[in-house]
Design a protein around this motif. Structure first.
Motif, PDB file in Angstrom:
ATOM      1  N   GLU A 146       0.833  -1.207   0.000  1.00  0.00           N
ATOM      2  CA  GLU A 146       0.000   0.000   0.000  1.00  0.00           C
ATOM      3  C   GLU A 146       0.866   1.254   0.000  1.00  0.00           C
ATOM      4  OE1 GLU A 146      -3.546   2.445   0.462  1.00  0.00           O
ATOM      5  OE2 GLU A 146      -3.186   0.396  -0.236  1.00  0.00           O
ATOM      6  N   VAL A 147       1.894   1.275   0.831  1.00  0.00           N
ATOM      7  CA  VAL A 147       2.766   2.438   0.914  1.00  0.00           C
ATOM      8  C   VAL A 147       3.510   2.644  -0.403  1.00  0.00           C
ATOM      9  CG1 VAL A 147       4.765   3.428   2.084  1.00  0.00           C
ATOM     10  CG2 VAL A 147       3.004   2.262   3.411  1.00  0.00           C
ATOM     11  N   LYS A 148       3.973   1.557  -1.005  1.00  0.00           N
ATOM     12  CA  LYS A 148       4.649   1.673  -2.290  1.00  0.00           C
ATOM     13  C   LYS A 148       3.713   2.222  -3.356  1.00  0.00           C
ATOM     14  CE  LYS A 148       8.302  -1.830  -1.946  1.00  0.00           C
ATOM     15  NZ  LYS A 148       8.849  -3.091  -2.514  1.00  0.00           N
ATOM     16  N   ALA A 149       2.463   1.782  -3.325  1.00  0.00           N
ATOM     17  CA  ALA A 149       1.484   2.249  -4.317  1.00  0.00           C
ATOM     18  C   ALA A 149       1.224   3.743  -4.178  1.00  0.00           C
ATOM     19  CB  ALA A 149       0.181   1.468  -4.170  1.00  0.00           C
ATOM     20  N   MET A 150       1.308   4.250  -2.946  1.00  0.00           N
ATOM     21  CA  MET A 150       1.076   5.669  -2.718  1.00  0.00           C
ATOM     22  C   MET A 150       2.324   6.505  -2.979  1.00  0.00           C
ATOM     23  SD  MET A 150      -2.076   5.923  -1.958  1.00  0.00           S
ATOM     24  CE  MET A 150      -2.284   4.522  -3.069  1.00  0.00           C
ATOM     25  N   SER A 151       3.479   5.864  -3.151  1.00  0.00           N
ATOM     26  CA  SER A 151       4.756   6.554  -3.406  1.00  0.00           C
ATOM     27  C   SER A 151       5.087   7.548  -2.303  1.00  0.00           C
ATOM     28  CB  SER A 151       4.721   7.272  -4.761  1.00  0.00           C
ATOM     29  OG  SER A 151       4.489   6.363  -5.806  1.00  0.00           O
ATOM     30  N   GLY A 152       4.797   7.149  -1.070  1.00  0.00           N
ATOM     31  CA  GLY A 152       5.068   8.053   0.032  1.00  0.00           C
ATOM     32  C   GLY A 152       6.343   7.762   0.781  1.00  0.00           C
ATOM     33  N   GLY A 198      -4.197  16.174  -5.278  1.00  0.00           N
ATOM     34  CA  GLY A 198      -3.648  15.785  -6.566  1.00  0.00           C
ATOM     35  C   GLY A 198      -4.765  15.328  -7.490  1.00  0.00           C
ATOM     36  N   ASP A 199      -4.662  15.675  -8.757  1.00  0.00           N
ATOM     37  CA  ASP A 199      -5.764  15.366  -9.670  1.00  0.00           C
ATOM     38  C   ASP A 199      -5.907  13.878  -9.975  1.00  0.00           C
ATOM     39  OD1 ASP A 199      -3.566  14.997 -11.324  1.00  0.00           O
ATOM     40  OD2 ASP A 199      -4.092  16.576 -12.747  1.00  0.00           O
ATOM     41  N   SER A 200      -4.917  13.066  -9.586  1.00  0.00           N
ATOM     42  CA  SER A 200      -5.020  11.622  -9.783  1.00  0.00           C
ATOM     43  C   SER A 200      -4.800  10.865  -8.479  1.00  0.00           C
ATOM     44  CB  SER A 200      -4.017  11.152 -10.843  1.00  0.00           C
ATOM     45  OG  SER A 200      -2.681  11.497 -10.475  1.00  0.00           O
ATOM     46  N   ASP A 201      -5.188  11.467  -7.375  1.00  0.00           N
ATOM     47  CA  ASP A 201      -5.020  10.846  -6.057  1.00  0.00           C
ATOM     48  C   ASP A 201      -6.054   9.729  -5.890  1.00  0.00           C
ATOM     49  OD1 ASP A 201      -4.817  10.158  -3.385  1.00  0.00           O
ATOM     50  OD2 ASP A 201      -4.789  12.218  -2.653  1.00  0.00           O
ATOM     51  N   PRO A 202      -5.615   8.475  -5.736  1.00  0.00           N
ATOM     52  CA  PRO A 202      -6.583   7.386  -5.574  1.00  0.00           C
ATOM     53  C   PRO A 202      -7.264   7.383  -4.209  1.00  0.00           C
ATOM     54  CG  PRO A 202      -4.351   6.547  -5.305  1.00  0.00           C
ATOM     55  CD  PRO A 202      -4.214   7.986  -5.735  1.00  0.00           C
ATOM     56  N   LYS A 203      -6.703   8.136  -3.271  1.00  0.00           N
ATOM     57  CA  LYS A 203      -7.253   8.170  -1.916  1.00  0.00           C
ATOM     58  C   LYS A 203      -8.237   9.315  -1.695  1.00  0.00           C
ATOM     59  CE  LYS A 203      -5.265   4.694   0.186  1.00  0.00           C
ATOM     60  NZ  LYS A 203      -6.068   3.616   0.794  1.00  0.00           N
ATOM     61  N   LEU A 222     -10.254  25.588  -2.888  1.00  0.00           N
ATOM     62  CA  LEU A 222      -9.785  24.285  -3.333  1.00  0.00           C
ATOM     63  C   LEU A 222      -8.693  24.479  -4.361  1.00  0.00           C
ATOM     64  CD1 LEU A 222     -10.063  21.165  -3.466  1.00  0.00           C
ATOM     65  CD2 LEU A 222     -11.757  21.507  -5.285  1.00  0.00           C
ATOM     66  N   ARG A 223      -7.550  23.830  -4.136  1.00  0.00           N
ATOM     67  CA  ARG A 223      -6.436  23.863  -5.075  1.00  0.00           C
ATOM     68  C   ARG A 223      -6.203  22.453  -5.610  1.00  0.00           C
ATOM     69  NH1 ARG A 223      -3.418  28.660  -4.423  1.00  0.00           N
ATOM     70  NH2 ARG A 223      -4.781  30.148  -3.316  1.00  0.00           N
ATOM     71  N   ILE A 224      -6.250  22.300  -6.927  1.00  0.00           N
ATOM     72  CA  ILE A 224      -6.020  21.013  -7.576  1.00  0.00           C
ATOM     73  C   ILE A 224      -4.677  21.070  -8.293  1.00  0.00           C
ATOM     74  CG2 ILE A 224      -6.926  19.312  -9.199  1.00  0.00           C
ATOM     75  CD1 ILE A 224      -9.682  20.691  -8.837  1.00  0.00           C
ATOM     76  N   LEU A 225      -3.791  20.139  -7.955  1.00  0.00           N
ATOM     77  CA  LEU A 225      -2.450  20.114  -8.526  1.00  0.00           C
ATOM     78  C   LEU A 225      -2.204  18.784  -9.233  1.00  0.00           C
ATOM     79  CD1 LEU A 225      -0.535  21.694  -5.512  1.00  0.00           C
ATOM     80  CD2 LEU A 225      -1.059  22.799  -7.683  1.00  0.00           C
ATOM     81  N   PRO A 226      -1.331  18.763 -10.226  1.00  0.00           N
ATOM     82  CA  PRO A 226      -1.031  17.509 -10.918  1.00  0.00           C
ATOM     83  C   PRO A 226      -0.370  16.518  -9.963  1.00  0.00           C
ATOM     84  CG  PRO A 226      -0.238  19.407 -12.171  1.00  0.00           C
ATOM     85  CD  PRO A 226      -0.590  19.908 -10.811  1.00  0.00           C
ATOM     86  N   GLY A 227      -0.804  15.260 -10.039  1.00  0.00           N
ATOM     87  CA  GLY A 227      -0.133  14.246  -9.244  1.00  0.00           C
ATOM     88  C   GLY A 227      -1.087  13.368  -8.469  1.00  0.00           C
TER      89      GLY A 227
END
Length: 256
Positions: A146-152, A198-203, A222-227
């Protein structure tokens, strides 16, 4: 009236103390995260802003302390640790789990008649938006995946078995805290809220971030940023610009 800070550096980390700064930014880490995640923020904003990063128990130099796996209890503890740090205007910034902790700490300050001038809720759906998640019940390998998938987390760390064993208890406890959190019905803060996502945040979808508007009686932005979930790793300059603009507006004379 403010009092002397209740914390001597256990909970509150100042990498670049700025005693003459007019404003203070308090940063709340994500699940499994630590105060050091905000070192670049402190480096960028000091000495104009006094940056305080919260260090939760159960990680880094606090790894031998009991974990706090409940958001309400953690917020009580952080609120107590931050007593006396409100001798200048406070701004809260929390990412992911940190956004929930920041929100609950702000509520506790406001009950006592103070509180932040603005809350930045990053990478987290609104407190009233619920998903049925159970990462904290997974195997160790499942949590690591899960952590790897989130790239955190740095993949080099995730490849080190000893380090993995050191951080897994904190990760599991933090996921338990987030996944069992239930917002009090109608809970709001009086300060403005800015949600960043992030505009592609799965969470966190944009709609889920937008619903932070329901949790403030003041202005909302609201601020939407790429990622993805950790969009701020690659968009640090954009996030710092948002904070810079905020502090510049705070410093500007009224009516300008």
């Amino acid at each position: 009236m403010s009092v002397s800070p209740a914390d001597d550096g256990l909970w509150c980390r100042r990498f670049h103390p700025a005693p003459d700064a007019a404003h203070r930014l308090v940063c709340f880490p994500h699940a499994g995260g630590s105060a050091s995640y905000y070192l670049p923020v402190s480096t960028a904003l000091a000495p104009r802003v006094d940056v305080v990063a919260v260090q939760y128990p159960g990680r880094q130099d606090r790894r031998n302390e009991p974990l706090t796996d409940d958001i309400a209890t953690l917020a009580d503890q952080v609120h107590e640790a931050l007593r006396g740090w409100d001798d200048r205007p406070l701004t809260f910034f929390g990412h992911s789990m940190g956004a929930l902790v920041a929100f609950e700490v702000a509520r506790r300050f406001e009950r006592e008649g103070s509180g932040p001038v603005r809350l930045y809720a990053s990478g987290r759906r609104a407190p009233s938006r619920y998903r049925d998640e159970n990462v904290h019940r997974r195997t160790d390998d499942g949590i690591i995946a899960e952590v790897k998938a989130m790239s955190g987390t740095d993949d080099r760390l995730l490849g080190d078995d000893e380090l993995i064993r050191m951080i897994l208890p904190a990760l599991r406890g933090d996921y338990r805290a987030v996944e069992t959190y239930r917002c009090a019905p109608g809970a709001t803060v009086a300060c403005p809220i800015t949600a960043l996502v992030g505009d592609s945040d799965p969470k966190t979808s944009v709609d889920e971030a937008q619903d932070w508007a329901k949790h403030t009686s003041a202005d909302f932005d609201l601020r939407i940023l790429p990622g993805g979930h950790f969009y701020l790793n690659s968009r640090a300059a954009d996030v710092l610009k948002v904070l810079d603009d905020h502090f510049a507006a705070q410093a500007a004379p009224q009516g300008t």
